[in-house]
Design a protein around this motif. Structure first.
Motif, short mmCIF file in Angstrom:
data_model
loop_
_atom_site.label_atom_id
_atom_site.label_comp_id
_atom_site.label_asym_id
_atom_site.label_seq_id
_atom_site.Cartn_x
_atom_site.Cartn_y
_atom_site.Cartn_z
N ALA A 143 6.05 -7.78 -16.20
CA ALA A 143 4.88 -7.88 -15.32
C ALA A 143 5.14 -7.16 -14.01
O ALA A 143 6.17 -7.36 -13.37
N VAL A 144 4.18 -6.32 -13.62
CA VAL A 144 4.19 -5.69 -12.30
C VAL A 144 3.04 -6.28 -11.51
O VAL A 144 1.90 -6.34 -12.00
N VAL A 145 3.33 -6.74 -10.29
CA VAL A 145 2.30 -7.29 -9.42
C VAL A 145 2.32 -6.50 -8.12
O VAL A 145 3.31 -6.54 -7.37
N ASN A 146 1.27 -5.75 -7.87
CA ASN A 146 1.16 -4.93 -6.66
C ASN A 146 0.45 -5.71 -5.56
O ASN A 146 -0.61 -6.31 -5.81
N THR A 147 1.01 -5.70 -4.37
CA THR A 147 0.34 -6.32 -3.22
C THR A 147 -0.57 -5.29 -2.57
O THR A 147 -0.11 -4.43 -1.82
N ALA A 148 -1.84 -5.37 -2.90
CA ALA A 148 -2.84 -4.51 -2.26
C ALA A 148 -3.45 -5.29 -1.10
O ALA A 148 -2.72 -5.95 -0.36
N SER A 149 -4.76 -5.24 -0.94
CA SER A 149 -5.38 -5.93 0.19
C SER A 149 -6.89 -5.92 0.02
O SER A 149 -7.46 -5.00 -0.58
N ILE A 150 -7.55 -6.91 0.59
CA ILE A 150 -9.01 -6.88 0.67
C ILE A 150 -9.47 -5.63 1.41
O ILE A 150 -10.56 -5.12 1.18
N ILE A 156 -11.88 -2.54 5.23
CA ILE A 156 -11.63 -3.15 6.54
C ILE A 156 -10.13 -3.08 6.81
O ILE A 156 -9.42 -2.32 6.18
N GLY A 157 -9.66 -3.85 7.77
CA GLY A 157 -8.22 -3.96 7.98
C GLY A 157 -7.72 -3.26 9.21
O GLY A 157 -8.48 -2.83 10.08
N SER A 158 -6.40 -3.11 9.28
CA SER A 158 -5.73 -2.66 10.50
C SER A 158 -6.02 -1.22 10.87
O SER A 158 -5.91 -0.85 12.03
N SER A 159 -6.39 -0.39 9.90
CA SER A 159 -6.70 1.01 10.19
C SER A 159 -7.30 1.65 8.95
O SER A 159 -7.18 1.13 7.83
N VAL A 160 -7.91 2.81 9.13
CA VAL A 160 -8.46 3.56 8.00
C VAL A 160 -7.36 3.99 7.04
O VAL A 160 -7.51 3.85 5.81
N PRO A 161 -6.23 4.54 7.53
CA PRO A 161 -5.18 4.91 6.57
C PRO A 161 -4.69 3.73 5.74
O PRO A 161 -4.39 3.88 4.55
N TYR A 162 -4.60 2.55 6.35
CA TYR A 162 -4.16 1.37 5.62
C TYR A 162 -5.15 1.02 4.52
O TYR A 162 -4.75 0.81 3.35
N ALA A 163 -6.44 0.94 4.87
CA ALA A 163 -7.45 0.60 3.87
C ALA A 163 -7.46 1.62 2.74
O ALA A 163 -7.55 1.26 1.57
N ALA A 164 -7.34 2.89 3.09
CA ALA A 164 -7.34 3.94 2.08
C ALA A 164 -6.14 3.82 1.16
O ALA A 164 -6.24 3.99 -0.07
N SER A 165 -4.98 3.50 1.72
CA SER A 165 -3.77 3.39 0.90
C SER A 165 -3.87 2.22 -0.06
O SER A 165 -3.44 2.30 -1.22
N LYS A 166 -4.45 1.12 0.39
CA LYS A 166 -4.57 -0.05 -0.48
C LYS A 166 -5.64 0.18 -1.54
O LYS A 166 -5.53 -0.33 -2.67
N GLY A 167 -6.67 0.93 -1.22
CA GLY A 167 -7.64 1.32 -2.25
C GLY A 167 -6.99 2.17 -3.32
O GLY A 167 -7.25 2.02 -4.52
N ALA A 168 -6.12 3.08 -2.89
CA ALA A 168 -5.38 3.91 -3.84
C ALA A 168 -4.46 3.07 -4.71
O ALA A 168 -4.32 3.32 -5.92
N LEU A 169 -3.85 2.06 -4.13
CA LEU A 169 -2.97 1.18 -4.90
C LEU A 169 -3.76 0.42 -5.96
O LEU A 169 -3.28 0.24 -7.09
#
Length: 266
Positions: A143-150, A156-169
């Motif tokens: 099992a692989v469990v990736n910690t992404a984000s809402i 939303i979140g701490s910055s645009v790059p952060y949100a974009a990276s979590k969307g990619a994840l």
């Protein structure tokens, strides 16, 4: 309580020195894991505390320093599990961010995007690649469990790059779930605000307290989630109870996503 459903498991947790990573490591140990590989990037002292807590539940703890943005470090982390001959669960929890208002496009640079993607996305990919053979050696699908984000779901979140990276994840979770089946399951969690020391390392305590209060007020459940709250749901994705689940994302945000437009892309 799920009892000892992780009995004999070998677990790898990146970014496990504090916060959610520590809570995941301790949760798996409490549920019977044989060994937990505790990865950390900088703080050996904090990682040692995670190891102490893991050992307190009867599991072996193996400390490995490494930056998941570096492929060689990912391979070193995976090698720490080689003596056990398997990895039952890999938690890609290591992550980083930069804090910037979304509307201030001059507050972030291309370097910010590259730095966040190198850890949050490329790092997770490299860890899966490094651990693949040991995940496939597990008696049940690894099992692989990736910690992404809402943040990666509603922007939303701490910055645009952060949100974009979590969307990619989140997208990569789908890709890898298809590519690695049937021997490996890949899922992602999407937490909202988590009350951990992560924010305190970058922001003054007064601002963190304001975030904590605003988060609780804005969620339908009226709570600010703790690392332990989220860890229990994350560990579900690696447990036998989710053995028929892959390619899924789970929102663990006390309902805060309900404040946004319908998530047609989820």
């Amino acid at each position: 309580m799920a009892g000892k459903d992780f009995d004999g498991y070998v677990v790898v947790v990146t970014g496990a020195s504090t916060g959610l990573g520590r809570a995941i490591a301790v949760e798996t140990a409490s549920r019977g894991a044989r060994a937990v590989v505790v990865n950390y990037a900088r703080s050996a002292e904090e990682a040692e505390e995670t190891a102490r807590l893991v050992r307190g539940h009867g599991a072996e703890a193996v400390l490995v320093q490494g930056d998941v943005a570096a492929d060689a470090d990912c391979r070193k982390i995976a090698q720490a599990a080689e003596p056990y001959g398997r990895i039952d669960a890999l938690f890609n929890n290591a992550g980083t961010t930069t804090f910037a208002a979304h509307g201030d496009m001059d507050a972030v640079s291309a370097d910010d995007f590259l730095r966040l993607y190198s850890v949050n996305v490329v790092g997770a990919f490299q860890m899966v690649r490094a651990c693949r053979a040991l995940l496939e050696a597990a008696p049940q699908p690894g099992a692989v469990v990736n910690t992404a984000s809402i943040a990666g779901v509603v922007g939303i979140g701490s910055s645009v790059p952060y949100a974009a990276s979590k969307g990619a994840l989140n997208t990569m979770t789908l890709s890898l779930a298809r590519a690695l089946a049937p021997k490996i399951r890949v899922n992602a969690i999407c937490p909202g605000f988590i009350d951990t020391p992560w924010f305190g390392k970058a922001l003054p305590e007064e601002r963190v307290q304001q975030m904590r209060e605003r988060s609780a007020a804005a969620t339908p459940l009226k709570v600010a989630s703790t690392a332990e709250d989220v860890a229990a749901s994350a560990v579900f994705f690696a447990s036998p109870y989710s053995r028929h689940v892959t390619g899924e994302t789970l929102l663990i945000d006390a309902g805060s996503h309900l404040n946004y437009a319908p998530m047609s892309m989820r």
